[in-house]
Design an enzyme around this catalytic site. Structure first.
Site, PDB file in Angstrom:
ATOM      1  CG  LEU A  40      -2.004  -1.127   1.148  1.00  0.00           C
ATOM      2  CD1 LEU A  40      -2.633  -1.359   2.527  1.00  0.00           C
ATOM      3  CD2 LEU A  40      -3.083  -0.762   0.132  1.00  0.00           C
ATOM      4  CB  THR A  43       3.574   6.962  -6.987  1.00  0.00           C
ATOM      5  OG1 THR A  43       2.950   6.256  -8.059  1.00  0.00           O
ATOM      6  CG2 THR A  43       4.869   7.599  -7.474  1.00  0.00           C
ATOM      7  CB  CYS A  44       3.208   9.105  -2.192  1.00  0.00           C
ATOM      8  SG  CYS A  44       3.803  10.100  -0.823  1.00  0.00           S
ATOM      9  N   GLY A 117      -7.712  -4.231 -10.058  1.00  0.00           N
ATOM     10  CA  GLY A 117      -9.165  -4.071 -10.109  1.00  0.00           C
ATOM     11  C   GLY A 117      -9.628  -3.465 -11.420  1.00  0.00           C
ATOM     12  CG  MET A 320      -0.564  14.785 -11.088  1.00  0.00           C
ATOM     13  SD  MET A 320       0.269  13.807 -12.333  1.00  0.00           S
ATOM     14  CE  MET A 320      -1.064  13.466 -13.467  1.00  0.00           C
ATOM     15  CG  HIS A 446      13.795  36.054  19.195  1.00  0.00           C
ATOM     16  ND1 HIS A 446      14.240  36.360  17.930  1.00  0.00           N
ATOM     17  CD2 HIS A 446      14.838  36.278  20.035  1.00  0.00           C
ATOM     18  CE1 HIS A 446      15.496  36.769  17.997  1.00  0.00           C
ATOM     19  NE2 HIS A 446      15.889  36.729  19.266  1.00  0.00           N
TER      20      HIS A 446
HETATM   21  P1  NAD Z   1       6.894  18.652 -13.463  1.00  0.00           P
HETATM   22  O1  NAD Z   1       5.673  18.989 -14.215  1.00  0.00           O
HETATM   23  O2  NAD Z   1       7.127  19.218 -12.119  1.00  0.00           O
HETATM   24  O3  NAD Z   1       8.180  19.073 -14.340  1.00  0.00           O
HETATM   25  C1  NAD Z   1       8.384  18.612 -15.636  1.00  0.00           C
HETATM   26  C2  NAD Z   1       9.275  19.616 -16.351  1.00  0.00           C
HETATM   27  O4  NAD Z   1       9.671  19.053 -17.575  1.00  0.00           O
HETATM   28  C3  NAD Z   1       8.577  20.928 -16.664  1.00  0.00           C
HETATM   29  O5  NAD Z   1       9.363  21.993 -16.192  1.00  0.00           O
HETATM   30  C4  NAD Z   1       8.468  20.919 -18.181  1.00  0.00           C
HETATM   31  O6  NAD Z   1       8.554  22.206 -18.748  1.00  0.00           O
HETATM   32  C5  NAD Z   1       9.653  20.057 -18.571  1.00  0.00           C
HETATM   33  N1  NAD Z   1       9.530  19.354 -19.854  1.00  0.00           N
HETATM   34  C6  NAD Z   1       8.437  18.730 -20.350  1.00  0.00           C
HETATM   35  N2  NAD Z   1       8.745  18.143 -21.524  1.00  0.00           N
HETATM   36  C7  NAD Z   1      10.064  18.394 -21.749  1.00  0.00           C
HETATM   37  C8  NAD Z   1      10.966  18.029 -22.787  1.00  0.00           C
HETATM   38  N3  NAD Z   1      10.597  17.265 -23.823  1.00  0.00           N
HETATM   39  N4  NAD Z   1      12.259  18.457 -22.711  1.00  0.00           N
HETATM   40  C9  NAD Z   1      12.651  19.215 -21.653  1.00  0.00           C
HETATM   41  N5  NAD Z   1      11.842  19.579 -20.655  1.00  0.00           N
HETATM   42  C10 NAD Z   1      10.556  19.164 -20.691  1.00  0.00           C
HETATM   43  O7  NAD Z   1       6.947  17.059 -13.484  1.00  0.00           O
HETATM   44  P2  NAD Z   1       7.891  16.046 -12.698  1.00  0.00           P
HETATM   45  O8  NAD Z   1       9.048  16.750 -12.104  1.00  0.00           O
HETATM   46  O9  NAD Z   1       8.122  14.918 -13.640  1.00  0.00           O
HETATM   47  O10 NAD Z   1       6.957  15.566 -11.515  1.00  0.00           O
HETATM   48  C11 NAD Z   1       5.760  14.859 -11.839  1.00  0.00           C
HETATM   49  C12 NAD Z   1       4.670  15.149 -10.856  1.00  0.00           C
HETATM   50  O11 NAD Z   1       4.998  14.629  -9.594  1.00  0.00           O
HETATM   51  C13 NAD Z   1       4.416  16.624 -10.712  1.00  0.00           C
HETATM   52  O12 NAD Z   1       3.040  16.859 -10.837  1.00  0.00           O
HETATM   53  C14 NAD Z   1       4.887  16.945  -9.335  1.00  0.00           C
HETATM   54  O13 NAD Z   1       4.066  17.914  -8.704  1.00  0.00           O
HETATM   55  C15 NAD Z   1       4.812  15.618  -8.608  1.00  0.00           C
HETATM   56  N6  NAD Z   1       5.906  15.588  -7.637  1.00  0.00           N
HETATM   57  C16 NAD Z   1       5.817  16.354  -6.526  1.00  0.00           C
HETATM   58  C17 NAD Z   1       6.851  16.379  -5.632  1.00  0.00           C
HETATM   59  C18 NAD Z   1       6.748  17.232  -4.414  1.00  0.00           C
HETATM   60  O14 NAD Z   1       5.648  17.614  -4.046  1.00  0.00           O
HETATM   61  N7  NAD Z   1       7.859  17.579  -3.761  1.00  0.00           N
HETATM   62  C19 NAD Z   1       8.004  15.656  -5.865  1.00  0.00           C
HETATM   63  C20 NAD Z   1       8.080  14.902  -7.015  1.00  0.00           C
HETATM   64  C21 NAD Z   1       7.021  14.883  -7.895  1.00  0.00           C
END
Ligand code: NAD
Length: 467
Positions: A40, A43-44, A117, A320, A446
């Site tokens: 369970l 991904t997270c 499922g 996401m 502080h």
């Molecule tokens: P992201 O959307 O944050 O970043 C993807 C980046 O790739 C963007 O800046 C985009 O402009 C660039 N990009 C897209 N196509 C490209 C290409 N062909 N060539 C070069 N650059 C390109 O997506 P991610 O980093 O893959 O993360 C996926 C998801 O997972 C996101 O929705 C993110 O919020 C989530 N996530 C969140 C956290 C966190 O909350 N700390 C950590 C990891 C992932």
């Protein structure tokens, strides 16, 4: 004989799904969770937020020991890396948390089925069990919480050895010599930071005008400066066009405004976003057609248009983020149980766990301008803050955006030490529709890093005390 009749079946046991199941069980619904991963937490917990934070913390210790402890008068003779121990520690944290979620299912008397499922009809979910065989569940309601998967670029399919998704980047057996990252978003910068701190050269190729394109421009400027000083290199406005492989060597080719950039490396991480996972769910059997990007359209109550079938988390619109999915899981379960569930979408914080960290909530300055809003902005740096000095972490600032007429907070942006924790204060402020004045008048202990938030709130009215 296993139970087969449920009030609610949740497909997907990630943060959205398992939390929805717990809330539903609390409200008296007979609930089942179906999860095919074998653990369970989605991904997270398994291959996302948790293992990446474990490696970020470990690599930060390594980097501190190498570069920063001497400033504190702590002398370490020789700093070495045992990557195997670091990875095992990460795996142990994941195991502890995913087993903890399994315990929560038992505690709440939720049936947990390990299998894939899919819908047979509106009230019937078939589970192809991981151990073999099938089980059919009858249910009044179903929540689709199947999450998302990394987007693959056809010219660089994942092999998780040389060409990595975030999953592969969390499990390397050795520090790469040179890691190229496609995508300067959250995953690109977090995983890039891990391997850069551990000694890899890291080059990021970003298609948009800048890394972290959705962030406030002041945040982007600071992050480029800091990560650049740590050795990360950025090619912005660069389009990834070709990948050449020759044994252990890779050559990444990108088009940067007409100029061809060729980079030799040994590992490539592709982090260009994630796609909703809605494949093979039998959605056609119940009359749900996902959108082009795989997402499921929902109404304000997470309804899919098919009575009794709901969707939450990464498979629907919005950021996401695990915490967004969790809140939707709670709200959706409450609505199914006949209660008024609600998610306040303007109060969802967003964090990037680089160092310094980035945390934001609400709109940024550019969005305020684009929306024609009249705002006051207060900004205060960490540099003069006593606690930040004690930490030895004075990079960054807090920037608050407030409505000019009402003073209500519209946006908050933090770059700095522990920004991920500091943003909680502002999330509560947003939840209560606080003004900058409310934050400015709140007593902050502080010395704390949070005093920078108070000073930024005072700065909205041009009366910060320590600048
Ligand atoms: P992201 O959307 O944050 O970043 C993807 C980046 O790739 C963007 O800046 C985009 O402009 C660039 N990009 C897209 N196509 C490209 C290409 N062909 N060539 C070069 N650059 C390109 O997506 P991610 O980093 O893959 O993360 C996926 C998801 O997972 C996101 O929705 C993110 O919020 C989530 N996530 C969140 C956290 C966190 O909350 N700390 C950590 C990891 C992932």
């Amino acid at each position: 004989m296993a139970e087969t009749q449920f009030d609610l079946v949740v497909i997907g046991g990630g943060p959205g799904g398992y939390v929805a199941a717990i809330r539903a069980a609390q409200l008296g619904l007979k609930t089942a969770v179906v999860e095919s991963r074998g653990a369970l937490g989605g991904t997270c917990l398994n291959v996302g937020c948790i293992p990446s934070k474990a490696l970020l913390q470990s690599s930060e210790h390594f980097s501190h020991a190498k570069h920063k402890l001497k400033d504190h008068g702590v002398l370490v003779d020789k700093v070495g890396l045992n990557l195997d121990v670091m990875m095992k520690r990460k795996d142990a944290i994941v195991k502890k948390l995913t087993s903890g979620v399994e315990f929560l299912m038992k505690k709440n008397k939720i049936t947990y089925l390990k299998g894939f499922g899919s819908f047979l009809d509106r009230n019937t979910v078939k589970v192809a069990l991981n151990e073999g065989g099938e089980q059919t569940l009858q249910t009044k309601s179903t929540i689709i919480a199947t999450g998302s998967e990394a987007i693959e670029i056809p010219i660089a399919p994942f092999d998780e050895k040389q060409v990595l998704s975030s999953t592969g980047a969390l499990a390397l057996e050795a520090v790469p010599d040179h890691l190229v990252v496609i995508g300067g978003g959250v995953i690109g910068l977090e995983m890039g930071s891990v391997w850069a701190r551990l000694g890899a050269k890291v080059t990021v190729i970003e298609a948009a005008d800048s890394i972290l394109p959705m962030m406030d421009k002041d945040v982007i400027r600071t992050m480029k400066k800091v990560l650049g000083a740590e050795g990360m290199e950025f090619h912005e406005k660069a389009r990834f066009t070709e990948l050449k492989k020759s044994g252990k060597k890779l050559t990444v080719v990108a088009d940067k405004g007409g100029e061809t950039v060729s980079i030799n490396c040994d590992r490539l991480l592709v982090a260009v976003g994630r796609r909703a996972f809605t494949k093979n769910l039998g959605l056609e059997k119940v009359g749900i057609t996902p959108e082009k990007n795989g997402k499921i359209k929902t109404d304000g109550h997470y309804g899919t248009g098919v009575p009794g079938i709901y969707a939450i988390g990464d498979v629907i619109d919005g950021p996401m983020l695990a915490h967004k999915a969790e809140e939707e899981g709670v709200a959706c379960a409450e609505m199914i149980a006949g209660k008024p569930g609600h998610v306040n979408y303007v109060a969802i914080p967003n964090v990037v766990y680089t160092w310094p960290e980035v945390a934001a909530i609400g709109i940024n300055e550019q969005e305020a301008q684009a929306q024609g809003l009249e705002v006051n902005i207060g900004k205060f740096p960490f540099a003069p803050n006593g606690r930040a000095m004690a930490f030895g972490e004075t990079e960054g600032f807090v920037k608050l955006i407030a409505d000019k007429k009402t003073d209500r907070l519209l946006g908050a942006h933090i770059v700095g030490p522990m920004a991920s924790e500091l943003i909680a204060e502002l999330a509560i402020a947003f939840e209560y529709s606080a003004s900058a004045e409310d934050v400015a008048r709140s007593v902050h202990a502080h010395p704390t890093l949070a005093e920078v938030i108070k000073e930024a709130a005072l700065a909205v009215d041009k009366r910060s005390l320590h600048s």
